[in-house]
Write a protein that holds these residues in place. Structure first.
Motif, PDB file in Angstrom:
ATOM      1  N   SER A 273       0.824  -1.211   0.000  1.00 40.38           N
ATOM      2  CA  SER A 273       0.000   0.000   0.000  1.00 40.38           C
ATOM      3  C   SER A 273       0.857   1.260   0.000  1.00 40.38           C
ATOM      4  O   SER A 273       0.449   2.302  -0.524  1.00 40.38           O
ATOM      5  CB  SER A 273      -0.930   0.011   1.216  1.00 40.38           C
ATOM      6  OG  SER A 273      -1.930  -0.975   1.102  1.00 40.38           O
TER       7      SER A 273
ATOM      8  N   THR B  14     -12.517  -3.607   0.789  1.00 42.43           N
ATOM      9  CA  THR B  14     -12.408  -2.956   2.087  1.00 42.43           C
ATOM     10  C   THR B  14     -13.750  -2.380   2.537  1.00 42.43           C
ATOM     11  O   THR B  14     -14.670  -2.190   1.738  1.00 42.43           O
ATOM     12  CB  THR B  14     -11.375  -1.806   2.031  1.00 42.43           C
ATOM     13  OG1 THR B  14     -11.838  -0.825   1.097  1.00 42.43           O
ATOM     14  CG2 THR B  14     -10.011  -2.319   1.592  1.00 42.43           C
TER      15      THR B  14
ATOM     16  N   SER C  10     -14.525   0.794   0.636  1.00 41.97           N
ATOM     17  CA  SER C  10     -15.124   0.592  -0.684  1.00 41.97           C
ATOM     18  C   SER C  10     -16.594   0.208  -0.566  1.00 41.97           C
ATOM     19  O   SER C  10     -17.432   0.668  -1.346  1.00 41.97           O
ATOM     20  CB  SER C  10     -14.352  -0.489  -1.456  1.00 41.97           C
ATOM     21  OG  SER C  10     -13.044  -0.052  -1.748  1.00 41.97           O
TER      22      SER C  10
ATOM     23  N   PRO D   8      -7.344   2.312   0.554  1.00 38.06           N
ATOM     24  CA  PRO D   8      -8.550   2.469  -0.272  1.00 38.06           C
ATOM     25  C   PRO D   8      -8.254   2.872  -1.708  1.00 38.06           C
ATOM     26  O   PRO D   8      -8.932   2.406  -2.636  1.00 38.06           O
ATOM     27  CB  PRO D   8      -9.337   3.563   0.467  1.00 38.06           C
ATOM     28  CG  PRO D   8      -8.894   3.447   1.883  1.00 38.06           C
ATOM     29  CD  PRO D   8      -7.446   3.055   1.822  1.00 38.06           C
TER      30      PRO D   8
ATOM     31  N   ILE E  25      -5.260  -2.932   3.032  1.00 38.06           N
ATOM     32  CA  ILE E  25      -5.128  -2.404   1.669  1.00 38.06           C
ATOM     33  C   ILE E  25      -5.601  -0.954   1.656  1.00 38.06           C
ATOM     34  O   ILE E  25      -6.715  -0.656   2.088  1.00 38.06           O
ATOM     35  CB  ILE E  25      -5.946  -3.244   0.676  1.00 38.06           C
ATOM     36  CG1 ILE E  25      -5.447  -4.703   0.678  1.00 38.06           C
ATOM     37  CG2 ILE E  25      -5.868  -2.654  -0.730  1.00 38.06           C
ATOM     38  CD1 ILE E  25      -6.331  -5.650  -0.121  1.00 38.06           C
TER      39      ILE E  25
ATOM     40  N   PHE F  87      -7.815  -7.549   4.552  1.00 39.82           N
ATOM     41  CA  PHE F  87      -8.412  -6.645   3.568  1.00 39.82           C
ATOM     42  C   PHE F  87      -8.231  -5.189   3.974  1.00 39.82           C
ATOM     43  O   PHE F  87      -7.928  -4.326   3.140  1.00 39.82           O
ATOM     44  CB  PHE F  87      -9.900  -6.947   3.399  1.00 39.82           C
ATOM     45  CG  PHE F  87     -10.216  -8.165   2.574  1.00 39.82           C
ATOM     46  CD1 PHE F  87      -9.368  -8.606   1.580  1.00 39.82           C
ATOM     47  CD2 PHE F  87     -11.394  -8.869   2.789  1.00 39.82           C
ATOM     48  CE1 PHE F  87      -9.668  -9.720   0.810  1.00 39.82           C
ATOM     49  CE2 PHE F  87     -11.716  -9.985   2.022  1.00 39.82           C
ATOM     50  CZ  PHE F  87     -10.846 -10.409   1.033  1.00 39.82           C
TER      51      PHE F  87
ATOM     52  N   ASP G 249      -7.458  -0.280  -3.586  1.00 37.96           N
ATOM     53  CA  ASP G 249      -8.381  -1.403  -3.397  1.00 37.96           C
ATOM     54  C   ASP G 249      -9.169  -1.657  -4.685  1.00 37.96           C
ATOM     55  O   ASP G 249     -10.389  -1.475  -4.740  1.00 37.96           O
ATOM     56  CB  ASP G 249      -9.322  -1.111  -2.222  1.00 37.96           C
ATOM     57  CG  ASP G 249     -10.308  -2.236  -1.970  1.00 37.96           C
ATOM     58  OD1 ASP G 249     -10.008  -3.395  -2.343  1.00 37.96           O
ATOM     59  OD2 ASP G 249     -11.396  -1.959  -1.420  1.00 37.96           O
TER      60      ASP G 249
END
Length: 278
Positions: A83, A120, A123, A112, A110, A107, A115
């Motif tokens: 990331s 996530t 999201s 955003p 990660i 998750f 992603d």
């Protein structure tokens, strides 16, 4: 009529390839990092497919293989490092992960803005509230396929069979945003067929082979089979459903190619956003 996801996906990937070429001309190569924990044969195959499609679109790939016995903390650290890497634009954690791993914690590691698989909570919230963000790849592919076949969703009754946080739940949110009336069901819904027989649009995403039978489908319904089980078998009994549905996705060749196409499209979009931040 069969809904040809392969042809529709090709158009999306072709556009992603054109956008990638333009980015490369400006010195930016979109890069998708795939992370695989363990060596599950199906997961290995899926990751290889995504890498191959990325290469065909000119998108760079960075693959990280981690041992099955890895801890959640170590996996989170690996995803956090990706990331923070400016050369990585999208991150895909192949799921499911081994059962001892806290998948949600992984998750959430990660970023955003990377992603591109839409897994996530950020999201999901963006999808639910109609805010900018990346959509879950499979639900996004389903909506694009419905658009490809000009399925009018407004006012229609959509029944989603499945409640996965990266498939069933978000596809329902996306259908609701398009003015469909949405009913969520699942494998433990009592008298499931009484709900599926009301569906103008039926999305099967429960992960059980041939779970939805032909007699449980409303004549003329649009049937989206988002299941993929061993032996190329979907969640819908295709032989029993094909004569009832007005439109139906085959397995394979329906939802699957659209998932990968949306994943690549969003990776390119992430690269564009990163370029604008420079």
């Amino acid at each position: 009529m069969l809904m040809d996801g392969t042809a529709a996906a090709k158009r999306i990937v072709d556009q992603a390839a054109a956008d990638t070429a333009a980015l490369k001309a400006d010195g930016v190569t979109p890069c998708l990092a795939t992370v695989l924990v363990g060596s599950d044969p199906a997961s290995v195959t899926y990751v290889r497919m995504k890498q191959n499609r990325s290469a065909k679109a000119g998108i760079g790939s960075w693959h990280v293989e981690l041992p099955e016995a890895i801890t959640t903390r170590t996996l989170v650290a690996a995803l956090t490092e990706l990331s923070q890497d400016p050369d990585v634009h999208g991150i895909l954690l192949q799921h499911p992960v081994p059962p001892h791993i806290d998948e949600r914690a992984a998750f959430e590691a990660i970023a955003p803005e990377k992603d591109v698989d839409g897994v996530t909570m950020h999201s999901f919230a963006a999808m639910a509230f109609g805010e900018p963000g990346f959509v879950s790849a499979t639900p996004g592919g389903i909506l694009r396929l419905l658009d490809e076949y000009e399925v009018d969703l407004a006012g229609k009754h959509a029944v989603v069979v499945g409640r996965s946080p990266i498939l069933g739940k978000p596809v329902g949110m996306m259908l609701l945003a398009r003015d469909a009336t949405v009913t969520y069901c699942h494998s433990r819904t009592a008298d499931l067929a009484s709900y599926t027989r009301q569906a103008d649009i039926l999305v099967a995403a429960v992960g059980k082979p041939k779970f939805i039978t032909g007699d449980a489908i409303k004549p003329g319904a649009v049937v989206i089979d988002a299941g993929y089980n061993p032996g190329n078998i979907g969640d819908v009994d295709f032989a029993g459903a094909v004569d009832k549905a007005s439109l139906i996705t085959p397995v394979p060749g329906g939802v699957g190619p659209m998932t990968i196409a949306v994943l690549l499209e969003q990776t390119v979009a992430a690269a564009k956003m990163a370029q604008r931040r420079l």
